[in-house]
Design a protein around this motif. Structure first.
Motif, PDB file in Angstrom:
ATOM      1  N   GLU A 172      67.334 -27.745   6.298  1.00  0.00           N
ATOM      2  CA  GLU A 172      66.197 -27.649   7.200  1.00  0.00           C
ATOM      3  C   GLU A 172      64.921 -27.443   6.500  1.00  0.00           C
ATOM      4  OE1 GLU A 172      67.049 -25.242  11.147  1.00  0.00           O
ATOM      5  OE2 GLU A 172      67.838 -24.144   9.434  1.00  0.00           O
ATOM      6  N   ILE A 173      63.761 -28.131   6.908  1.00  0.00           N
ATOM      7  CA  ILE A 173      62.590 -27.813   6.382  1.00  0.00           C
ATOM      8  C   ILE A 173      61.642 -27.169   7.542  1.00  0.00           C
ATOM      9  CG2 ILE A 173      60.567 -28.792   5.343  1.00  0.00           C
ATOM     10  CD1 ILE A 173      62.172 -30.978   4.376  1.00  0.00           C
ATOM     11  N   GLN A 174      61.273 -26.296   7.253  1.00  0.00           N
ATOM     12  CA  GLN A 174      60.254 -25.325   8.383  1.00  0.00           C
ATOM     13  C   GLN A 174      58.729 -25.534   7.752  1.00  0.00           C
ATOM     14  OE1 GLN A 174      60.791 -21.329   9.045  1.00  0.00           O
ATOM     15  NE2 GLN A 174      60.409 -21.391  11.416  1.00  0.00           N
ATOM     16  N   ILE A 175      57.811 -25.839   8.714  1.00  0.00           N
ATOM     17  CA  ILE A 175      56.521 -25.723   8.465  1.00  0.00           C
ATOM     18  C   ILE A 175      55.768 -24.892   9.435  1.00  0.00           C
ATOM     19  CG2 ILE A 175      54.204 -26.841   7.772  1.00  0.00           C
ATOM     20  CD1 ILE A 175      56.299 -29.331   7.272  1.00  0.00           C
ATOM     21  N   ILE A 176      54.895 -23.788   9.048  1.00  0.00           N
ATOM     22  CA  ILE A 176      54.166 -23.054   9.900  1.00  0.00           C
ATOM     23  C   ILE A 176      52.803 -23.017   9.386  1.00  0.00           C
ATOM     24  CG2 ILE A 176      54.136 -20.541  10.736  1.00  0.00           C
ATOM     25  CD1 ILE A 176      56.951 -20.159  10.119  1.00  0.00           C
ATOM     26  N   TRP A 177      51.640 -23.009  10.540  1.00  0.00           N
ATOM     27  CA  TRP A 177      50.417 -22.887  10.316  1.00  0.00           C
ATOM     28  C   TRP A 177      49.690 -21.735  11.129  1.00  0.00           C
ATOM     29  CZ3 TRP A 177      46.956 -24.999   6.932  1.00  0.00           C
ATOM     30  CH2 TRP A 177      47.487 -26.455   6.377  1.00  0.00           C
ATOM     31  N   LEU A 178      49.067 -21.064  10.562  1.00  0.00           N
ATOM     32  CA  LEU A 178      48.394 -19.876  11.272  1.00  0.00           C
ATOM     33  C   LEU A 178      47.038 -19.819  10.782  1.00  0.00           C
ATOM     34  CD1 LEU A 178      50.753 -17.068   9.666  1.00  0.00           C
ATOM     35  CD2 LEU A 178      51.116 -18.210  12.006  1.00  0.00           C
ATOM     36  N   PHE A 179      46.180 -19.216  11.764  1.00  0.00           N
ATOM     37  CA  PHE A 179      44.804 -19.152  11.524  1.00  0.00           C
ATOM     38  C   PHE A 179      44.308 -17.847  11.666  1.00  0.00           C
ATOM     39  CE2 PHE A 179      40.496 -19.215  13.562  1.00  0.00           C
ATOM     40  CZ  PHE A 179      39.610 -19.753  12.521  1.00  0.00           C
ATOM     41  N   GLU A 180      43.333 -17.341  10.478  1.00  0.00           N
ATOM     42  CA  GLU A 180      42.801 -16.000  10.691  1.00  0.00           C
ATOM     43  C   GLU A 180      41.164 -16.099  10.339  1.00  0.00           C
ATOM     44  OE1 GLU A 180      44.614 -13.402   7.612  1.00  0.00           O
ATOM     45  OE2 GLU A 180      43.643 -14.525   6.069  1.00  0.00           O
ATOM     46  N   ARG A 181      40.502 -15.339  11.201  1.00  0.00           N
ATOM     47  CA  ARG A 181      39.139 -15.044  10.708  1.00  0.00           C
ATOM     48  C   ARG A 181      38.954 -13.681  10.250  1.00  0.00           C
ATOM     49  NH1 ARG A 181      38.463 -16.560  16.258  1.00  0.00           N
ATOM     50  NH2 ARG A 181      37.694 -18.683  16.174  1.00  0.00           N
ATOM     51  N   PRO A 182      38.183 -13.214   9.519  1.00  0.00           N
ATOM     52  CA  PRO A 182      37.731 -11.919   8.937  1.00  0.00           C
ATOM     53  C   PRO A 182      37.948 -10.827   9.857  1.00  0.00           C
ATOM     54  CG  PRO A 182      36.322 -13.378   8.190  1.00  0.00           C
ATOM     55  CD  PRO A 182      37.038 -14.081   9.388  1.00  0.00           C
ATOM     56  N   GLN A 183      38.650  -9.709   9.591  1.00  0.00           N
ATOM     57  CA  GLN A 183      39.113  -8.683  10.322  1.00  0.00           C
ATOM     58  C   GLN A 183      39.917  -8.988  11.590  1.00  0.00           C
ATOM     59  OE1 GLN A 183      35.579  -8.634   9.092  1.00  0.00           O
ATOM     60  NE2 GLN A 183      36.422  -7.752   7.376  1.00  0.00           N
ATOM     61  N   SER A 184      40.910  -9.889  11.436  1.00  0.00           N
ATOM     62  CA  SER A 184      41.480 -10.098  12.901  1.00  0.00           C
ATOM     63  C   SER A 184      42.986 -10.560  12.082  1.00  0.00           C
ATOM     64  CB  SER A 184      40.997 -11.284  13.551  1.00  0.00           C
ATOM     65  OG  SER A 184      40.991 -12.723  12.963  1.00  0.00           O
ATOM     66  N   ASN A 185      43.882 -10.545  13.103  1.00  0.00           N
ATOM     67  CA  ASN A 185      45.261 -10.935  12.887  1.00  0.00           C
ATOM     68  C   ASN A 185      45.282 -12.321  12.616  1.00  0.00           C
ATOM     69  OD1 ASN A 185      46.082  -8.111  12.728  1.00  0.00           O
ATOM     70  ND2 ASN A 185      46.401  -7.859  14.778  1.00  0.00           N
ATOM     71  N   PRO A 186      46.192 -12.886  12.051  1.00  0.00           N
ATOM     72  CA  PRO A 186      46.269 -14.306  12.232  1.00  0.00           C
ATOM     73  C   PRO A 186      46.868 -14.793  13.363  1.00  0.00           C
ATOM     74  CG  PRO A 186      47.272 -13.449  10.100  1.00  0.00           C
ATOM     75  CD  PRO A 186      46.750 -12.205  11.007  1.00  0.00           C
ATOM     76  N   LYS A 187      46.661 -15.902  13.974  1.00  0.00           N
ATOM     77  CA  LYS A 187      47.161 -16.578  15.038  1.00  0.00           C
ATOM     78  C   LYS A 187      48.042 -17.680  14.940  1.00  0.00           C
ATOM     79  CE  LYS A 187      42.958 -16.161  18.071  1.00  0.00           C
ATOM     80  NZ  LYS A 187      42.178 -16.913  18.666  1.00  0.00           N
ATOM     81  N   ASP A 232      35.922 -22.647  14.336  1.00  0.00           N
ATOM     82  CA  ASP A 232      37.312 -22.735  13.583  1.00  0.00           C
ATOM     83  C   ASP A 232      37.187 -22.557  12.085  1.00  0.00           C
ATOM     84  OD1 ASP A 232      38.580 -24.124  15.760  1.00  0.00           O
ATOM     85  OD2 ASP A 232      37.507 -26.098  15.514  1.00  0.00           O
ATOM     86  N   GLU A 233      36.021 -22.001  11.781  1.00  0.00           N
ATOM     87  CA  GLU A 233      35.631 -21.529  10.667  1.00  0.00           C
ATOM     88  C   GLU A 233      36.516 -20.228  10.176  1.00  0.00           C
ATOM     89  OE1 GLU A 233      31.786 -22.176   8.551  1.00  0.00           O
ATOM     90  OE2 GLU A 233      31.595 -20.001   8.545  1.00  0.00           O
ATOM     91  N   GLY A 234      37.189 -20.221   8.910  1.00  0.00           N
ATOM     92  CA  GLY A 234      38.142 -19.007   8.749  1.00  0.00           C
ATOM     93  C   GLY A 234      39.254 -19.636   7.804  1.00  0.00           C
ATOM     94  N   ASN A 235      40.318 -18.863   7.595  1.00  0.00           N
ATOM     95  CA  ASN A 235      41.393 -19.069   6.929  1.00  0.00           C
ATOM     96  C   ASN A 235      42.445 -19.844   7.544  1.00  0.00           C
ATOM     97  OD1 ASN A 235      40.128 -18.091   4.323  1.00  0.00           O
ATOM     98  ND2 ASN A 235      40.543 -16.080   5.138  1.00  0.00           N
ATOM     99  N   TYR A 236      43.090 -20.732   6.938  1.00  0.00           N
ATOM    100  CA  TYR A 236      44.187 -21.363   7.588  1.00  0.00           C
ATOM    101  C   TYR A 236      45.443 -21.249   6.417  1.00  0.00           C
ATOM    102  CZ  TYR A 236      41.316 -23.484  10.860  1.00  0.00           C
ATOM    103  OH  TYR A 236      40.538 -23.922  12.020  1.00  0.00           O
TER     104      TYR A 236
END
Length: 175
Positions: free
Chosen positions: A40-55, A93-97
């Motif tokens: 199995e190969i699992q890929i997960i993408w999350l997004f986080e802005r400063p001072q917020s939890n990743p989505k 959309d600016e932030g950390n992926y």
């Protein structure tokens, strides 16, 4: 003597901030490789802005993609590639992926990396205003030139005369 098998997973992402243009698609290139047999190969993408939890944005197991329904038309993942396409790109959309890859074989190996994304807004055509508005001054009068742009990020102003940069001095002041 028995040789052990190293089940290393190597995840490669851009080493610097990725700049995208507002309104255009942005492709975040991610490569991974491993030296074990994968069931199995699992890929997960999350997004986080400063001072917020990743989505959670989307993920996949083998070839099946499971998007967050809120973002299903904005983000594209085509497994087995771990690269993500954002279309269209907005200022929000600016932030950390964050990308995480899990490989299940003889045990599970995981790796994750963070990609910083900056969104650039193209600079609109500059407009120059003169004071006095006639642009005419006599021998000892002053003229003020004001340059403005309607939109744009990271705007840098440079005044030129006859194709050469102007510098502050007795005849020119800048603010």
């Amino acid at each position: 003597f028995s040789a052990g098998i190293c089940s290393a997973l190597k995840l490669t992402v851009p080493p610097h901030t990725v700049h995208g243009i507002e309104g255009q698609p942005l492709h975040l290139v991610v490569n991974y490789n491993f030296n074990t047999t994968a069931s199995e190969i699992q890929i997960i993408w999350l997004f986080e802005r400063p001072q917020s939890n990743p989505k959670y944005l989307l993920g996949s197991v083998n070839q099946t993609v499971v998007p967050d329904l809120e973002y299903q038309h904005k983000f594209t993942l085509i497994p087995p590639s771990a690269s993500l396409t954002i279309n269209p790109l907005h200022a929000s959309d600016e932030g950390n992926y964050i990308v995480k890859v899990n490989i299940r074989g003889n045990g599970t190996t995981a790796a994750s990396e963070k990609i910083q994304v900056a969104v650039d807004v193209p600079v609109t055509k500059p407009v120059v205003h003169t004071e006095p508005s006639s642009g005419v001054v006599e021998f000892v009068g002053n003229i003020t030139l004001k340059c403005t742009v309607e939109k744009g990020t990271r705007v840098v102003y440079q005044w030129m005369k006859n194709g050469k940069p102007l510098h502050a001095g007795p005849n020119y002041t800048f603010s």
